[in-house]
Motif scaffolding. Structure first.
Motif, short mmCIF file in Angstrom:
data_model
loop_
_atom_site.label_atom_id
_atom_site.label_comp_id
_atom_site.label_asym_id
_atom_site.label_seq_id
_atom_site.Cartn_x
_atom_site.Cartn_y
_atom_site.Cartn_z
N UNK A 40 59.09 15.11 36.47
CA UNK A 40 60.07 15.52 35.47
C UNK A 40 61.17 16.29 36.16
N UNK A 41 62.41 15.93 35.82
CA UNK A 41 63.57 16.52 36.48
C UNK A 41 64.56 17.00 35.42
N UNK A 42 65.08 18.21 35.63
CA UNK A 42 66.15 18.72 34.76
C UNK A 42 67.47 18.41 35.46
N UNK A 43 68.33 17.65 34.76
CA UNK A 43 69.63 17.26 35.31
C UNK A 43 70.70 17.97 34.48
N UNK A 44 71.48 18.84 35.14
CA UNK A 44 72.50 19.65 34.45
C UNK A 44 73.89 19.25 34.92
N UNK A 45 74.76 18.94 33.96
CA UNK A 45 76.16 18.65 34.27
C UNK A 45 76.81 19.96 34.68
N UNK A 46 77.34 20.02 35.90
CA UNK A 46 77.91 21.27 36.41
C UNK A 46 79.23 21.63 35.74
N UNK A 47 79.92 20.67 35.14
CA UNK A 47 81.21 20.92 34.51
C UNK A 47 81.07 21.59 33.15
N UNK A 48 80.06 21.16 32.35
CA UNK A 48 79.97 21.70 30.99
C UNK A 48 78.64 22.41 30.69
N UNK A 49 77.67 22.38 31.60
CA UNK A 49 76.41 23.09 31.41
C UNK A 49 75.38 22.34 30.58
N UNK A 50 75.71 21.15 30.09
CA UNK A 50 74.73 20.36 29.31
C UNK A 50 73.68 19.81 30.25
N UNK A 51 72.42 19.72 29.75
CA UNK A 51 71.36 19.21 30.60
C UNK A 51 70.41 18.32 29.81
N UNK A 52 69.66 17.51 30.54
CA UNK A 52 68.61 16.67 29.97
C UNK A 52 67.40 16.75 30.89
N UNK A 53 66.24 16.46 30.32
CA UNK A 53 65.01 16.37 31.10
C UNK A 53 64.65 14.89 31.15
N UNK A 54 64.50 14.36 32.35
CA UNK A 54 64.19 12.94 32.52
C UNK A 54 62.96 12.77 33.40
N UNK A 55 62.34 11.61 33.27
CA UNK A 55 61.18 11.26 34.09
C UNK A 55 61.62 10.22 35.11
N UNK A 56 61.20 10.39 36.35
CA UNK A 56 61.52 9.43 37.41
C UNK A 56 60.59 8.23 37.25
N UNK A 57 61.17 7.06 36.98
CA UNK A 57 60.38 5.84 36.78
C UNK A 57 60.80 4.69 37.69
N UNK A 58 61.86 4.91 38.49
CA UNK A 58 62.40 3.80 39.28
C UNK A 58 62.97 4.31 40.60
N UNK A 59 63.23 3.38 41.50
CA UNK A 59 63.85 3.70 42.78
C UNK A 59 65.34 3.35 42.72
N UNK A 60 66.14 4.11 43.42
CA UNK A 60 67.58 3.89 43.43
C UNK A 60 68.25 5.24 43.34
N UNK A 61 69.52 5.31 43.21
CA UNK A 61 70.51 4.25 43.28
C UNK A 61 70.70 3.77 44.71
N UNK A 62 71.10 2.55 44.85
CA UNK A 62 71.25 1.95 46.18
C UNK A 62 72.68 2.10 46.66
N UNK A 63 73.11 3.34 46.68
CA UNK A 63 74.43 3.71 47.17
C UNK A 63 74.28 5.05 47.88
N UNK A 64 74.91 5.21 49.03
CA UNK A 64 74.77 6.45 49.79
C UNK A 64 75.43 7.62 49.08
N UNK A 65 76.42 7.35 48.25
CA UNK A 65 77.17 8.41 47.59
C UNK A 65 76.40 9.00 46.41
N UNK A 66 75.72 8.16 45.65
CA UNK A 66 75.05 8.64 44.44
C UNK A 66 73.63 9.11 44.73
N UNK A 67 73.19 10.11 43.98
CA UNK A 67 71.87 10.72 44.19
C UNK A 67 70.86 10.26 43.14
#
Length: 194
Positions: free
Chosen positions: A136-163
Motif C-alpha cells: 500500500x502506497x500513499x501518493x500525494x500531489x505536491x502541488x495541491x496536497x491531495x493524496x490517494x492510497x493505492x495498492x501496487x498490482x503491476x510492473x511499470x511504468x516503462x519509462x525512465x522519467x516516470x516513477x
C-alpha cells in the motif's frame, strides 16, 4: 434486429398491455367502504414519501403497483467504497519525493496485471518498477496536497522519467488539471506497526 432492442420493445409492449388491461377492466369497481379507506390512506402515503426523501442517502423507495393499491417498501442502499483505508497504527516511510506520476490508458481495462489480478481503471491501484505486489502506497500531489492510497498490482511504468503509473480514478482524484497527463508526487510506503 439487435437483441437489446428486441428485449426493450418486448418490455414496452408488455407494459402497455398490462396498463391498458388494468385501466379498462370493468370488474375492478370500488366499493363504498373502500373509498373511505382511500381518503385516509393518501395522507399517510404522502408522509411516508416525505420521510423517504429525507432519508435519500440511507434508503431507496421501491413502489410496486397492485390493481388498485400502491405498496412502498424501504430498502437500505449499500454504497460500494473502493477507497483503500490505512490502519491508524501504520507508519509512513518516504520512498521518493518529486516523482513523476502518470495514469493507465483505458485500453488496459480487463487485462491481467503482472500480479495476476485483472486491471480496473476505476479501482485504486498502481504500477511500480520495484515495490512488491500488495504494497500500500500513499501518493500525494505536491502541488495541491491531495493524496490517494493505492495498492501496487503491476510492473511499470516503462519509462525512465516516470516513477509510478496510477489507475485513472486515483490520478483524477489528486490532479488539479484534469487534462494533465503527469503530476509531481511524493510516494510514501505504508508499513503496518507490529
Amino acid at each position: 434486429m439487435n437483441t437489446k432492442i428486441k428485449s426493450y420493445l418486448f418490455l414496452l409492449v408488455t407494459a402497455f398491455f398490462l396498463l391498458a388491461f388494468s385501466w379498462g377492466n370493468p370488474q375492478q369497481k370500488e366499493k363504498p367502504q373502500d373509498k373511505n379507506k382511500e381518503k385516509n390512506a393518501p395522507a399517510k402515503d404522502l408522509k411516508d414519501t416525505k420521510e423517504s426523501k429525507d432519508n435519500k442517502d440511507k434508503t431507496k423507495t421501491v413502489v410496486t403497483a397492485k390493481t388498485d393499491t400502491i405498496v412502498a417498501k424501504e430498502i437500505p442502499v449499500i454504497k460500494e467504497t473502493d477507497t483503500l483505508q490505512i490502519d491508524p497504527n501504520s507508519k509512513l516511510k518516504v520512498y521518493k519525493k518529486n516523482a513523476h506520476a502518470s495514469y493507465y490508458h483505458n485500453k488496459f481495462n480487463g487485462r491481467r496485471t503482472a500480479s495476476g489480478k485483472r486491471f480496473d481503471n476505476n479501482k485504486y491501484t498502481a504500477a511500480h518498477k520495484k515495490l512488491p505486489f500488495g504494497t500500500l502506497v500513499k501518493v500525494t500531489n505536491e502541488a495541491n496536497g491531495k493524496f490517494v492510497i493505492v495498492e501496487i498490482t503491476d510492473r511499470g511504468p516503462f519509462s525512465k522519467v516516470r516513477e509510478i503509473d496510477l489507475s485513472r480514478r486515483a490520478f483524477m482524484d489528486i490532479t488539479s488539471n484534469k487534462n494533465s497527463g503527469v503530476v509531481f508526487v511524493k510516494i510514501e510506503v505504508i508499513e503496518p506497526i507490529k
